[in-house]
Design a protein around this motif. Structure first.
Motif, short mmCIF file in Angstrom:
data_model
loop_
_atom_site.label_atom_id
_atom_site.label_comp_id
_atom_site.label_asym_id
_atom_site.label_seq_id
_atom_site.Cartn_x
_atom_site.Cartn_y
_atom_site.Cartn_z
N UNK A 1 -6.63 -3.59 2.21
CA UNK A 1 -7.27 -2.56 1.49
C UNK A 1 -7.95 -3.18 0.43
N UNK A 2 -9.44 -2.72 0.21
CA UNK A 2 -10.17 -2.97 -1.13
C UNK A 2 -10.15 -1.88 -1.73
N UNK A 3 -9.77 -2.00 -3.12
CA UNK A 3 -9.68 -1.18 -4.38
C UNK A 3 -10.44 -1.08 -5.38
N UNK A 51 2.49 -1.41 -2.56
CA UNK A 51 1.94 -0.53 -1.28
C UNK A 51 1.24 -1.41 -0.07
N UNK A 52 0.50 -2.63 -0.71
CA UNK A 52 -0.13 -3.26 0.03
C UNK A 52 -0.27 -4.84 -0.49
N UNK A 53 0.28 -5.86 -0.11
CA UNK A 53 0.30 -7.01 -0.55
C UNK A 53 -1.13 -7.70 -0.45
N UNK A 123 3.76 7.51 -2.96
CA UNK A 123 3.00 8.24 -1.94
C UNK A 123 1.67 8.15 -2.22
N UNK A 124 1.19 8.08 -3.40
CA UNK A 124 -0.28 8.16 -3.87
C UNK A 124 -1.00 7.12 -3.18
N UNK A 125 -0.41 5.85 -3.13
CA UNK A 125 -1.04 4.52 -2.61
C UNK A 125 -0.86 4.45 -1.14
N UNK A 128 -3.91 6.49 -0.45
CA UNK A 128 -5.21 5.81 -0.55
C UNK A 128 -5.33 4.93 0.87
N UNK A 129 -4.12 4.27 1.30
CA UNK A 129 -4.45 3.46 2.41
C UNK A 129 -5.05 4.43 3.66
#
Lengths: 437, 437
Positions: A1-3, A51-53, A123-125, A128-129
């Motif tokens: 994921x790019x944020x 949420x995402x290493x 849960x928010x992240x 986002x995924x």
């Protein structure tokens, strides 16, 4: 994921902890499991990592925040820093160019854009995924996160979805309404627009190239000051036909005022503070090293920092801006790329400050025209360079510098010193930088 | 008129302005016509001077307050200082001996004894003069001032007069009652006992000699530590048959708590402070050099000093003592005979303070065993003596002193310096005094 994390401007609504150069996202106010405290920025950064290493995080910000971000996140986070303030569309265009040209991310990958300051949970992240995956599918150009409203707020814009599906198309947008009108919208199934969306990186770049004349990141950076101020909503979202919205029903709190910030605090006292047993719903956030005693108060927030002392009814605290605008705005505490400083004493003709340098860092090599300075090292060790002469320094050493004398200190370990400035006119403007000899 | 002003002990009920070494009577809180502020002590001293140019004022106090009294009243006021605390009868005996043996006042002259801390107006001092005249007539041994009660207070003892005459004999005394009981007393014409009385100086001396074995002031001073603790009320007033009371119906407020103190303040803000328009009955007393912002509060007192920050409902503030007792009692500000000091910063292994010396004054010649010190003069001029070597110093000069090194500074003008203390153990006990070479 790019944020892309949007780390916004200076906020005065959390005075005395935030001010012109210190924004709310950097205030260390949330207690971690180990007992130490973290800021909004640190909290959200850790949450993304959990949420995402492999998430690639880019912080879109202004030049003035770079030091604070590096201090809090280390050197690992990518930063896309606007050379000047140009509203959200130019800022996102610059960040998109950074992802593409500096980080080499493919235009086919999706990117999630979200503000740094809401108070959210795991849960928010996850949402986002899901948002990123949905954008990657390409069913729509833009996928917005629609937040289930907790109450008929007047502070947010509303998204009216086409139906009540989990992911659906957007029927229309509504500007910030009155509370009355907000109730109507909510009756029609409206969702809050929290400024969170995902799209393909290529889409962002395409929109940027349509409205701005640039070749790549470096070129856009150089032309940045000449760009027109325009918001992303106005420039892109409102003109786009192909938009979906994904529902989100978890916790999402905007921490922009003391009222909402204290709701998100797990503890009622941060720093030195005592309350008597008759206090109800009182919060103390004390950055000074003297105690606060609160007695017989209800629904009050007390915050003390080197900038000042706030004592406010929580509801009333939302209206502080005009009072803070009128205050003496001498900055008494600042984070710098090399560490931080704090004003200890101001007299006519002198000022005393404490300087803390991070290990391995140094100040600019500089001189002052109108003031002498005396350094007394109170902890740590390093080297000073004064008019080209280098010497080792440690705890207890004293260095005197007359006006005009060029100087810097390089910290080997963390190094603290007391600096006494002496001169008729003491001003932050009185500083000339030089190349090291 | 001869007046003994009883300048009592340390009070914690006005924290953070009062503490173990700074008593409420020295807090500069009352605005003068010229815009500057004066303390309770300064106010009452001026009021006495206005009522009677030739009044001889003796302040009965403890050793620890001598510096503060000289700083506030100059060298003119006579001071009778107890070498140790021995309750009110020994203190008055010592003051009486001072008047007689040091000041040469005749035993036939009357003397008025009153506490320094009630908030009073001109009419009170007219009443004191009348009290002194009445005592001089010799109709009774003691003449008390009976204050017309403003409300059925539980905080004061009551005097029941024989009749409702302006001056009359005392029927009986009553201890601090319940509010219920106080109402009954007031129904019977009772008056507050504010501890104000007049008698002939000879009477005080006679009572002292009856119960203490001493020849003169010097002898009593030397034997002081061995005296029994006993109150004047218990030792003298309760055993005396010949007592009159004189009514006083003017303003008389005890300023012992924030509640009563703020009632006596003409201004709602002393120091830097701003209130929004929704604040009601809020007082700010701010000794820090950062602003206080108060919003949406009612009936609250806010006080900030280098010792701490109080935010309290005014009624509730009366119960602060146990909270203050439990606080870190490091003293961060103190008045000394030579000036004052203020702690600016405390770190592990170092402390930074600002020292202000009054013109013509100097510190003791002293050394520290376990810490080095660095002085940077930030204003004024004077001389330093370091290990016997004397040198002139002025603004900008830096003096370094290793542990063991003997040092002092003598101020020619008012002189301010920043002192950085460096050592593993920094303690006020680590001080050895020497004779000047």
């Amino acid at each position: 994921m790019n944020i892309i994390l949007l780390s916004g401007g200076s906020g005065k609504r959390l005075w005395p902890l935030s001010n012109d150069i210190r924004s709310k996202q950097f205030i260390k106010i949330f207690r971690k499991k180990d007992g130490s405290y973290e800021s909004m920025l640190q909290r959200v950064y850790c949450q993304i990592r959990e949420a995402d290493m492999d998430a690639k995080v880019t912080v879109a910000t202004s030049k003035s925040q770079i030091s604070a971000i590096h201090n809090q996140l280390g050197e690992e986070a990518a930063i896309s820093a606007e050379p000047s303030r140009r509203d959200t569309f130019p800022a996102m265009a610059l960040a998109a160019a950074h992802l593409s040209d500096v980080q080499g991310i493919s235009p086919e990958e999706s990117v999630v854009v979200c503000p740094v300051d809401p108070y959210v949970e795991k849960d928010y992240f996850a949402a986002l995924k899901a948002l990123a995956s949905q954008a990657e599918k390409g069913e729509a150009k833009l996928v917005l996160l629609g937040i289930e409203p907790a109450y008929p707020s007047e502070k947010y814009g509303y998204i009216i979805p086409a139906d009540d599906g989990e992911i659906t198309s957007v029927k229309t947008f509504k500007e910030k309404p009155t509370a009355e009108r907000a109730k109507e919208y909510i009756g029609q199934g409206a969702l809050w627009n929290g400024g969170v969306f995902a799209c393909k990186l290529g889409y962002l770049l395409e929109k940027a190239h349509e409205q701005m004349d640039f070749t790549d990141y470096q070129d856009l950076y150089e032309k940045y000051d000449a760009l027109t101020r325009i918001s992303f909503d106005y420039a892109v979202v409102e003109r786009e036909q192909s938009i979906q919205v994904m529902r989100f029903a978890g916790q999402w709190k905007d921490l922009g005022t003391w009222n909402t910030l204290t709701e998100a605090m797990e503890e009622t006292v941060v720093g030195q503070g005592v309350m008597d047993e008759t206090c109800r719903d009182v919060h103390i956030v004390n950055e000074m090293d003297v105690p606060v005693l609160a007695m017989g108060l209800k629904d009050v927030v007390i915050s003390a920092s080197p900038e000042g002392i706030l004592v406010a009814d929580k509801g009333q605290s939302s209206y502080m801006k005009p009072f803070v605008d009128n205050m003496d705005s001498r900055i008494r505490f600042a984070e710098k790329s090399w560490g931080s400083y704090r004003v200890l004493d101001v007299e006519k003709g002198s000022m005393t400050i404490k300087v803390t340098l991070r290990a391995g860092h140094s100040m600019n090599y500089h001189a002052h025209r109108r003031r002498d300075e005396v350094w007394t090292v109170i902890s740590g060790s390093g080297r000073t360079i004064v008019d080209g002469m280098e010497q080792k320094v440690e705890r207890g050493d004293v260095i005197t510098m007359s006006a005009g004398c060029r100087h810097t200190v390089i910290a080997e370990t963390e190094l603290k010193l007391i600096e006494v400035q002496i001169g008729e006119e003491i001003s932050v403007q009185d500083k000339v930088k030089f190349e090291l000899p």
